[in-house]
Design a protein around this motif. Structure first.
Motif, PDB file in Angstrom:
ATOM      1  N   GLN A 181      -0.093  11.081   0.601  1.00  0.00           N
ATOM      2  CA  GLN A 181      -0.733   9.794   0.403  1.00  0.00           C
ATOM      3  C   GLN A 181       0.313   8.680   0.523  1.00  0.00           C
ATOM      4  O   GLN A 181       1.064   8.628   1.488  1.00  0.00           O
ATOM      5  N   ASN A 182       0.383   7.760  -0.435  1.00  0.00           N
ATOM      6  CA  ASN A 182       1.299   6.626  -0.291  1.00  0.00           C
ATOM      7  C   ASN A 182       2.729   6.940  -0.691  1.00  0.00           C
ATOM      8  O   ASN A 182       3.567   6.034  -0.775  1.00  0.00           O
ATOM      9  N   ASN A 214       5.381   7.124   4.299  1.00  0.00           N
ATOM     10  CA  ASN A 214       5.169   5.969   5.161  1.00  0.00           C
ATOM     11  C   ASN A 214       4.695   6.469   6.516  1.00  0.00           C
ATOM     12  O   ASN A 214       5.416   7.210   7.196  1.00  0.00           O
ATOM     13  N   TYR A 228      -3.927   1.057   6.320  1.00  0.00           N
ATOM     14  CA  TYR A 228      -4.399   1.615   5.052  1.00  0.00           C
ATOM     15  C   TYR A 228      -5.911   1.763   5.117  1.00  0.00           C
ATOM     16  O   TYR A 228      -6.624   0.816   5.431  1.00  0.00           O
ATOM     17  N   ARG A 273      -9.964   8.531   0.058  1.00  0.00           N
ATOM     18  CA  ARG A 273      -9.136   8.971   1.177  1.00  0.00           C
ATOM     19  C   ARG A 273      -9.910   9.809   2.194  1.00  0.00           C
ATOM     20  O   ARG A 273      -9.416  10.805   2.709  1.00  0.00           O
ATOM     21  N   ARG A 299       8.916   3.174  -5.637  1.00  0.00           N
ATOM     22  CA  ARG A 299       7.587   2.969  -5.039  1.00  0.00           C
ATOM     23  C   ARG A 299       6.671   2.314  -6.052  1.00  0.00           C
ATOM     24  O   ARG A 299       6.523   2.795  -7.184  1.00  0.00           O
ATOM     25  N   ASP A 320      -0.141   2.257  -5.785  1.00  0.00           N
ATOM     26  CA  ASP A 320      -1.039   1.752  -4.744  1.00  0.00           C
ATOM     27  C   ASP A 320      -2.280   1.109  -5.378  1.00  0.00           C
ATOM     28  O   ASP A 320      -2.393   0.994  -6.605  1.00  0.00           O
TER      29      ASP A 320
END
Length: 617
Positions: free
Chosen positions: A15-16, A19, A28, A34, A385, A388
């Protein structure tokens, strides 16, 4: 969790934490669940290169990316004076399981001064059957296409403008409580590159992407029955992303330098609606107009001490801002419905200003040594990070007996400290690569499920975690035309705060293949292996999976230098098996609504005979 749109996993991260850039653009998806990861909008046959970087090996492409970076690239075509003005390729593929069809074409027309590149891809499939003959909802239809107009006035400059679209229809997901009758993506991009001198090159790109996505639980499946009547719900959503980059590069003898700026802005909005009622009622602002913005700079240096030794390193700093702009807007639904801000306060005691502002530093150092057919490497990195849109701000209401899903605006950024060392060896008759990796994560963003009275709640918190393991791949060539290859992955992911394992961590797995390559032919038999896995994350509702060994056959014939035909059979013995990380937590999905919701771990396709052909000109 369906038949379309692969969500990559690298060393237990997905997932996030990855990259993924589609021709230098971040995309995105519009689905909180998802259904549409970035790869769903990538027409694979239109790209010239796909590069997979594991861990942190460069900081040029943006913040985060602790698990790795996947780059889908289209290379600028080069036309010399006597080259033919037209080139391209086309092809197709058919698979028997699900009656899947795929066709694609790429056409480039140009000369020394510029070019026009067009591409198109079409795919359609019905539901597949697993090894027990059970039909698994996975059908889809997708159309993708676009064009690039490029100007190459001289050998030192190139400029281009690009437009592409994806149109998905009737995409079914057995691993979720909804399907997607429609999902559209549009991307517009500008790029440029100019060599200013023998040492310096300046490049830049800017792109805009918009995704419009719709999922519901009634268009492509029977609506679930609740309290004696159909409960029809839908989630229209959108995601809009702006990506920009400016970079200068220099080569001076043994020293390579790169530095630049990145900017990224993403806005997401999603609403859960009950369309069974009249008038239609809003049940939740799943993404309450969430905006996340990153602005950062980087610098990297590679120093070649000799032809055999080099040291590379870099630093990066980003300023990130996130906020839910409609968090105080209460959906016009039943009395139990709450605004996003009320849900955050209910779940975490967070109130007041919900904006998040963070500085995200990153750095890496990598040493490489070539020595008599052996390539040694070691690297260390630090990266952070930001959470999200879902981890920070998802806001799903729930009535008695149903399930909430609430993001946490008070999450700290993840901090990854990584180390990997390895050896790649190459000889005339054999090759091998072994990599050991470890990632110590402070403030890992952990999703868990808790029972609050009669309501289940998915929520997020920070924990201490670690991921570590080894990867190996090798091959032996013998008797002129024969080659045996193998690969293996052994890894673990630990929750060091509470004990136990992290979710979605692969069991031990590997692959063994035998090839016969006489001239223009390549025949292969491949054994895909995975160990049983009963090391489960209870907070994610994971279920144990049995080990498996699945056999695939393949045959490829190079008809000519420009044409090839391939055919094969996947899962030759029609085995029923489960890939542990493929939607294992479907039973705990907050959007898996109703008495007839999907509760099984998703099984993989049974026997599939396929054929493909392609031609370049």
């Amino acid at each position: 969790m369906g038949g379309h749109g692969i969500d990559p996993v690298i060393r237990g991260q997905s997932q996030n934490r990855l990259n993924i850039l589609l021709d230098d653009s971040f995309v995105y998806g519009g689905c909180p669940n998802r259904m549409d990861p970035p790869t769903a909008y990538a027409p694979l046959h239109s790209y010239d290169e796909i590069e997979i970087r594991k861990g942190i090996t460069s900081l040029q492409d943006g913040p985060g990316g602790s698990g790795g970076t996947v780059l889908f690239r289209r290379v600028t075509p080069v036309f010399l004076e006597n080259d033919a003005p037209v080139r391209g390729d086309f092809g197709g593929r058919y698979g028997s399981n699900g009656d899947s069809r795929e066709a694609w074409t790429n056409l480039i027309v140009g000369n020394e001064d510029g070019y026009l590149r067009t591409f198109g891809q079409y795919g359609k499939a019905n539901n597949y059957e697993d090894g027990d003959g059970r039909e698994i909802a996975s059908g889809y239809e997708i159309r993708q296409g676009g064009g690039i107009l490029g100007w190459t006035p001289n050998a030192d400059s190139e400029w281009s403008v690009q437009y592409e679209e994806t149109r998905e229809r009737d995409v079914q997901f057995a691993g979720a409580g909804m399907d997607s009758p429609r999902s559209d993506s549009t991307t517009v991009a500008l790029k440029g590159r100019h060599r200013m001198s023998s040492r310096w090159t300046l490049s830049g790109n800017v792109s805009w992407n918009q995704v419009d996505h719709l999922m519901d639980n009634f268009s492509l499946r029977p609506a679930p029955i609740q309290m004696g009547s159909a409960m029809k719900v839908e989630v229209p959503s959108e995601s809009e992303t702006l990506t920009a980059k400016l970079m200068a590069e220099s080569v001076s003898g043994p020293t390579e330098i790169a530095f630049g700026l990145n900017a990224q802005r993403n806005r997401r909005d999603a609403v859960l609606r009950n369309v069974s009622s009249s008038p239609v009622l809003e049940l939740a602002r799943l993404w309450p107009d969430v905006m996340i913005r990153h602005l950062g700079g980087f610098a990297e240096v590679t120093q070649h001490f000799s032809d055999q030794q080099r040291l590379s390193g870099g630093v990066r700093i980003d300023h990130a801002v996130a906020r839910p702009r409609d968090s105080n807007e209460r959906p016009a639904g039943p009395p139990w419905v709450r605004s996003a801000a009320q849900l955050y306060e209910q779940a975490y005691g967070v109130r007041g200003d919900l904006e998040v502002r963070e500085w995200l530093p990153a750095a890496f150092l990598r040493f490489e040594l070539d020595q008599q057919g052996h390539h040694w490497f070691a690297s260390a990195s630090y990266s952070e990070r930001l959470g999200d849109a879902s981890e920070l701000y998802i806001a799903r209401n729930a009535a008695m007996g149903n399930q909430q899903w609430i993001g946490n605006p008070d999450l700290a950024p993840e901090a990854h400290r990584q180390l990997d060392i390895g050896l790649r060896s190459q000889a005339s008759r054999w090759d091998s690569q072994l990599t050991l990796f470890a990632d110590d994560v402070e403030d890992y963003i952990y999703r868990e499920q808790v029972q609050i009275g009669t309501i289940k709640r998915d929520r997020y918190r920070n924990i201490r975690a670690s991921l570590y393991g080894l990867e190996w791949e090798g091959g032996v060539r013998y008797a002129s035309h024969w080659e045996t290859r193998a690969q293996a992955l052994i890894m673990r992911g630990d929750n060091r705060s509470d004990g136990g394992t992290l979710a979605q961590v692969s069991p031990y797995q590997g692959q063994l293949s035998q090839h016969w390559r006489p001239g223009k032919w390549d025949a292969s038999i491949t054994l895909r292996l995975a160990a049983a896995n009963d090391r489960l994350n209870e907070d994610a509702g994971e279920r144990a999976s049995a080990g498996y060994a699945v056999v695939d056959l393949g045959l490829m014939w190079m008809v000519s230098q420009n044409a090839e035909i391939a055919l094969g059979v996947d899962n030759l013995f029609d085995k029923r098996y489960v890939n542990f990380i493929n939607r294992n937590r479907a039973a705990s999905d907050p959007l898996n609504i109703g008495e007839d919701s999907f509760t099984d771990t998703l099984t993989e396709p049974g026997r599939n005979a396929w054929i493909s052909a392609s031609h370049r000109f």
